[in-house]
Design a protein around this motif. Structure first.
Motif, PDB file in Angstrom:
ATOM      1  N   VAL A 109       0.867  -1.180   0.000  1.00 46.30           N
ATOM      2  CA  VAL A 109       0.000   0.000   0.000  1.00 46.30           C
ATOM      3  C   VAL A 109       0.902   1.228   0.000  1.00 46.30           C
ATOM      4  N   CYS A 110       0.476   2.251  -0.727  1.00 45.68           N
ATOM      5  CA  CYS A 110       1.197   3.524  -0.765  1.00 45.68           C
ATOM      6  C   CYS A 110       0.759   4.351   0.440  1.00 45.68           C
ATOM      7  N   VAL A 111       1.720   4.707   1.296  1.00 46.17           N
ATOM      8  CA  VAL A 111       1.413   5.436   2.528  1.00 46.17           C
ATOM      9  C   VAL A 111       2.240   6.730   2.571  1.00 46.17           C
ATOM     10  N   SER A 112       1.564   7.809   2.927  1.00 43.46           N
ATOM     11  CA  SER A 112       2.246   9.080   3.169  1.00 43.46           C
ATOM     12  C   SER A 112       2.798   9.049   4.594  1.00 43.46           C
ATOM     13  N   LYS A 113       4.114   9.275   4.721  1.00 43.97           N
ATOM     14  CA  LYS A 113       4.705   9.313   6.064  1.00 43.97           C
ATOM     15  C   LYS A 113       4.136  10.483   6.865  1.00 43.97           C
ATOM     16  N   ALA A 114       3.940  11.629   6.226  1.00 40.51           N
ATOM     17  CA  ALA A 114       3.451  12.815   6.933  1.00 40.51           C
ATOM     18  C   ALA A 114       2.010  12.624   7.404  1.00 40.51           C
ATOM     19  N   ALA A 115       1.162  12.099   6.534  1.00 42.06           N
ATOM     20  CA  ALA A 115      -0.249  11.922   6.883  1.00 42.06           C
ATOM     21  C   ALA A 115      -0.496  10.637   7.678  1.00 42.06           C
ATOM     22  N   LYS A 116       0.481   9.720   7.616  1.00 40.69           N
ATOM     23  CA  LYS A 116       0.342   8.406   8.269  1.00 40.69           C
ATOM     24  C   LYS A 116      -0.943   7.716   7.819  1.00 40.69           C
ATOM     25  N   ALA A 117      -1.157   7.772   6.497  1.00 37.95           N
ATOM     26  CA  ALA A 117      -2.362   7.184   5.921  1.00 37.95           C
ATOM     27  C   ALA A 117      -2.080   6.732   4.490  1.00 37.95           C
ATOM     28  N   ALA A 118      -2.860   5.757   4.044  1.00 39.70           N
ATOM     29  CA  ALA A 118      -2.758   5.306   2.655  1.00 39.70           C
ATOM     30  C   ALA A 118      -3.272   6.400   1.733  1.00 39.70           C
ATOM     31  N   ILE A 119      -2.557   6.583   0.626  1.00 34.18           N
ATOM     32  CA  ILE A 119      -2.925   7.597  -0.359  1.00 34.18           C
ATOM     33  C   ILE A 119      -2.845   6.976  -1.751  1.00 34.18           C
ATOM     34  N   PRO A 120      -3.485   7.599  -2.744  1.00 29.65           N
ATOM     35  CA  PRO A 120      -3.343   7.102  -4.115  1.00 29.65           C
ATOM     36  C   PRO A 120      -1.884   7.213  -4.580  1.00 29.65           C
ATOM     37  N   PHE A 121      -1.494   6.273  -5.431  1.00 27.09           N
ATOM     38  CA  PHE A 121      -0.143   6.314  -5.980  1.00 27.09           C
ATOM     39  C   PHE A 121       0.039   7.553  -6.850  1.00 27.09           C
ATOM     40  N   PRO A 122       1.237   8.137  -6.829  1.00 29.99           N
ATOM     41  CA  PRO A 122       1.521   9.250  -7.748  1.00 29.99           C
ATOM     42  C   PRO A 122       1.373   8.776  -9.198  1.00 29.99           C
ATOM     43  N   ASP A 123       0.949   9.674 -10.067  1.00 31.97           N
ATOM     44  CA  ASP A 123       0.696   9.320 -11.468  1.00 31.97           C
ATOM     45  C   ASP A 123       1.913   8.729 -12.159  1.00 31.97           C
ATOM     46  N   ASP A 124       3.112   9.278 -11.915  1.00 33.37           N
ATOM     47  CA  ASP A 124       4.301   8.767 -12.592  1.00 33.37           C
ATOM     48  C   ASP A 124       4.588   7.320 -12.176  1.00 33.37           C
ATOM     49  N   PHE A 125       4.402   7.011 -10.910  1.00 29.50           N
ATOM     50  CA  PHE A 125       4.608   5.641 -10.436  1.00 29.50           C
ATOM     51  C   PHE A 125       3.553   4.715 -11.045  1.00 29.50           C
ATOM     52  N   ARG A 126       2.300   5.158 -11.024  1.00 33.81           N
ATOM     53  CA  ARG A 126       1.209   4.357 -11.576  1.00 33.81           C
ATOM     54  C   ARG A 126       1.474   4.019 -13.038  1.00 33.81           C
ATOM     55  N   GLN A 127       1.875   5.004 -13.830  1.00 33.96           N
ATOM     56  CA  GLN A 127       2.143   4.778 -15.247  1.00 33.96           C
ATOM     57  C   GLN A 127       3.286   3.788 -15.446  1.00 33.96           C
ATOM     58  N   LYS A 128       4.318   3.908 -14.642  1.00 28.73           N
ATOM     59  CA  LYS A 128       5.467   3.010 -14.773  1.00 28.73           C
ATOM     60  C   LYS A 128       5.073   1.572 -14.427  1.00 28.73           C
ATOM     61  N   VAL A 129       4.286   1.389 -13.378  1.00 27.48           N
ATOM     62  CA  VAL A 129       3.826   0.051 -13.002  1.00 27.48           C
ATOM     63  C   VAL A 129       2.920  -0.525 -14.090  1.00 27.48           C
ATOM     64  N   GLU A 130       1.994   0.278 -14.589  1.00 27.36           N
ATOM     65  CA  GLU A 130       1.092  -0.206 -15.633  1.00 27.36           C
ATOM     66  C   GLU A 130       1.851  -0.618 -16.878  1.00 27.36           C
ATOM     67  N   LEU A 131       2.884   0.118 -17.265  1.00 27.95           N
ATOM     68  CA  LEU A 131       3.734  -0.274 -18.396  1.00 27.95           C
ATOM     69  C   LEU A 131       4.465  -1.586 -18.113  1.00 27.95           C
ATOM     70  N   SER A 132       4.932  -1.728 -16.882  1.00 33.51           N
ATOM     71  CA  SER A 132       5.635  -2.946 -16.484  1.00 33.51           C
ATOM     72  C   SER A 132       4.710  -4.159 -16.581  1.00 33.51           C
ATOM     73  N   ILE A 133       3.488  -4.006 -16.107  1.00 26.59           N
ATOM     74  CA  ILE A 133       2.508  -5.098 -16.165  1.00 26.59           C
ATOM     75  C   ILE A 133       2.178  -5.432 -17.632  1.00 26.59           C
ATOM     76  N   ALA A 134       1.961  -4.414 -18.436  1.00 21.56           N
ATOM     77  CA  ALA A 134       1.615  -4.623 -19.838  1.00 21.56           C
ATOM     78  C   ALA A 134       2.739  -5.307 -20.614  1.00 21.56           C
ATOM     79  N   SER A 135       3.987  -5.042 -20.241  1.00 24.97           N
ATOM     80  CA  SER A 135       5.130  -5.610 -20.965  1.00 24.97           C
ATOM     81  C   SER A 135       5.234  -7.126 -20.797  1.00 24.97           C
ATOM     82  N   LEU A 136       4.575  -7.664 -19.773  1.00 19.72           N
ATOM     83  CA  LEU A 136       4.646  -9.103 -19.528  1.00 19.72           C
ATOM     84  C   LEU A 136       3.476  -9.868 -20.124  1.00 19.72           C
ATOM     85  N   LYS A 137       2.540  -9.159 -20.736  1.00 19.05           N
ATOM     86  CA  LYS A 137       1.362  -9.835 -21.308  1.00 19.05           C
ATOM     87  C   LYS A 137       1.583 -10.218 -22.732  1.00 19.05           C
TER      88      LYS A 137
END
Length: 137
Positions: A109-137
């Motif tokens: 889970v993506c957690v903000s240290k300052a907020a001490k709560a789960a937050i949505p993933f940053p867009d750049d990270f999300r895009q990189k992960v989605e590309l990584s997943i797509a590359s294996l299909k």
């Protein structure tokens, strides 16, 4: 992206029954994840951000045993992206026999240290992960 990390089974990995103790597989998978992150991220900048990525779930299936001297390969890749979570598949294979030793799904889970709560993933990270997943299909 698929990372492959090799680990040779040593004596201290063994339990009373002379095969790899089940808790050691968690350590092997953690080594595989760190090797994956070394390749996936451009630098250690991600460790300096306000974000942390705690593991919140590991679902592990033990398929066959590993023994002293075996060469194991930990295969690691992303499989699923959520709004605040990401899941990796990790498979440990005995290199000599091609037997699957362990299969696991690991969720972060993506957690903000300052907020001490789960937050949505940053867009750049999300895009990189989605590309990584797509590359294996």
């Amino acid at each position: 992206m698929l990372n492959k990390t090799r680990i040779k089974v040593r004596g201290y990995h063994l339990d009373l029954f002379q095969h790899v103790n089940n808790a050691r597989y968690l350590e092997f998978m953690e080594e595989g994840r760190w090797a994956f992150f070394d390749e996936f991220f451009d630098s250690n900048d991600w460790m300096q951000q306000d974000l942390v990525w705690p593991v919140v779930n590991i679902n592990i299936n033990f398929k066959s045993e590993a023994n002293f001297g075996d060469l194991l390969e930990v295969q690691t890749h992303y499989t699923k992206m959520g709004n605040r979570s990401v899941t990796m598949k990790q498979t440990i294979v005995n290199v000599q026999t091609d037997d699957i030793v362990v299969e696991a799904d690991v969720t972060y889970v993506c957690v903000s240290k300052a907020a001490k709560a789960a937050i949505p993933f940053p867009d750049d990270f999300r895009q990189k992960v989605e590309l990584s997943i797509a590359s294996l299909k």
